[in-house]
Design an enzyme around this catalytic site. Structure first.
Site, mmCIF file in Angstrom:
data_model
loop_
_atom_site.group_PDB
_atom_site.id
_atom_site.type_symbol
_atom_site.label_atom_id
_atom_site.label_comp_id
_atom_site.label_asym_id
_atom_site.label_seq_id
_atom_site.Cartn_x
_atom_site.Cartn_y
_atom_site.Cartn_z
ATOM 1 N N ASP A 155 0.862 -1.188 0.000
ATOM 2 C CA ASP A 155 0.000 0.000 0.000
ATOM 3 C C ASP A 155 0.896 1.235 0.000
ATOM 4 O OD1 ASP A 155 -1.839 -2.064 0.441
ATOM 5 O OD2 ASP A 155 -3.030 -0.901 1.869
ATOM 6 N N LYS A 218 -6.908 3.535 -3.222
ATOM 7 C CA LYS A 218 -7.321 3.511 -1.819
ATOM 8 C C LYS A 218 -7.474 4.947 -1.346
ATOM 9 C CE LYS A 218 -5.141 2.125 2.628
ATOM 10 N NZ LYS A 218 -4.130 1.261 3.266
ATOM 11 N N LYS A 254 -10.389 0.542 -2.312
ATOM 12 C CA LYS A 254 -10.246 0.316 -0.867
ATOM 13 C C LYS A 254 -10.510 1.605 -0.095
ATOM 14 C CE LYS A 254 -6.855 -1.064 2.696
ATOM 15 N NZ LYS A 254 -5.525 -1.637 2.979
HETATM 16 O O1 LIG Z 1 -5.568 1.480 6.097
HETATM 17 C C1 LIG Z 1 -6.209 1.399 7.114
HETATM 18 C C2 LIG Z 1 -6.377 2.449 8.111
HETATM 19 O O2 LIG Z 1 -5.155 2.933 8.567
HETATM 20 C C3 LIG Z 1 -7.211 1.988 9.259
HETATM 21 O O3 LIG Z 1 -7.815 3.093 9.822
HETATM 22 P P1 LIG Z 1 -8.747 2.955 11.132
HETATM 23 O O4 LIG Z 1 -7.805 2.668 12.264
HETATM 24 O O5 LIG Z 1 -9.393 4.298 11.240
HETATM 25 O O6 LIG Z 1 -9.713 1.855 10.917
#
Ligand SMILES: O=C[C@H](O)COP(=O)(O)O
Length: 318
Positions: A155, A218, A254
């Protein structure tokens, strides 16, 4: 990630600046469409449990904390392999279930690979995540090291200044270099949409990344002030739809950052179904990046099965 045999991975199709420059997004229309999704019941009650189970399969179960430890990542991986309690699985009549992948920092790839042992992919955030302001040389090396350590998905974060200054050629070249450095690993391009100011910039950045071979686009790192939102998601999935119409390539989507309730997961599933169709409701084309969403989904499924809610602490947090 498990890819269907006939799936043709996106390839760089070349930067078409004429196309990029004519992109326009109607903000008011995007907001209206987003509100229509938020204000209606997304799925009828009897299908909700099935949709929530589907949502679990799309989660990139994430931990991206400065205080991550191998122990926390190992627990996260165990949860990714068995995302629902055995009694709920039995009551729902589900044999096997896992999340889409786990998502961690580079240093946590090794413990994740050890636990998952090829049963599930490891996604690593890269290229100076979350700001992306290290040197290009460092960023490319970071990708190579993460792939060598066993990450099957990378990513990357784009350099926001290229978007903010309209430097599309440099953004294209950067994305192309990231894609090449990933080799067989699939690359998700994090646009950090909360930093991009306008939906027009979001649409243009989506197109440039897809034209440079991104497998997924994403929304966010989870670290920007504003992370995934429905208007941004709508803008990105419409770019994916049009890119598919023009090139035949299916690029994944995503949403990530702040997606923590079952209700919001259902809204994203509905958006994908309505804008892109059932073909995109599969883990190789749709993921939700989330650290706490699974806890709420498990709670909702418990309610569906037993008729009552349990406290959050009863559901194992990684
Ligand atoms: O890529 C994923 C995110 O960093 C997760 O974010 P979150 O902790 O707000 O679910």
């Amino acid at each position: 990630m498990t890819i269907t045999p006939d799936f043709k991975r996106n390839e760089a199709t070349g930067l078409d600046l004429g196309w990029i420059n004519q992109i326009h997004v109607n903000r008011a229309a995007a907001d209206r469409r987003a509100a229509s999704l938020a204000n209606r019941r997304t799925v009828k009650k009897e299908y909700q449990a099935a949709w929530l189970v589907k949502a679990i399969q799309m989660i990139d179960l994430t931990t991206l904390g400065g205080d991550d430890t191998p122990g926390r990542v190992e627990r996260l991986c165990m949860k990714a392999l068995r995302p629902l309690r055995a009694d709920l699985m039995a009551a729902l009549g589900i044999g096997e279930l896992s999340t889409g992948a786990v998502c961690v920092y580079h240093e946590m790839i090794a413990p994740a690979v050890r636990v998952l042992d090829g049963r599930l992919g490891v996604a690593a955030v890269s290229t100076g995540f979350p700001a992306g302001l290290t040197s290009m040389e460092t960023k490319l090396r970071e990708i190579e090291l993460s792939v060598a350590a066993g990450a099957s998905e990378i990513d990357i974060v784009i350099t926001r200044q290229h978007v903010l200054t309209g430097n599309w050629q440099t953004l294209y070249d950067e994305m192309l270099a990231y894609r090449k450095a990933c080799g067989a690993a699939h690359v998700k391009a994090i646009l950090a949409t909360g930093d991009l100011l306008t939906l027009e910039n979001v649409a243009k950045a989506s197109w440039v990344c897809m034209m440079a071979g991104a497998d997924f686009i994403k929304t966010s790192t989870g670290k920007e002030g504003v992370n995934a939102t429905i208007p941004v998601a709508l803008t990105m999935v419409r770019a994916i739809r049009e890119y598919h119409e023009q090139t035949g390539f299916m690029v994944g989507f995503k949403p990530a950052g702040g997606v923590s309730s079952a209700k919001s997961a259902l809204q994203y599933l509905t958006l994908m179904k309505e804008e892109l169709g059932n073909a995109w409701l599969q883990p190789h084309l749709f993921r939700i990046g989330a650290s706490s969403l699974l806890t709420d989904i498990e709670r909702q499924l418990e309610h569906y099965v037993t008729g009552h809610y349990s406290a959050n602490h009863r559901h194992a947090q990684p």
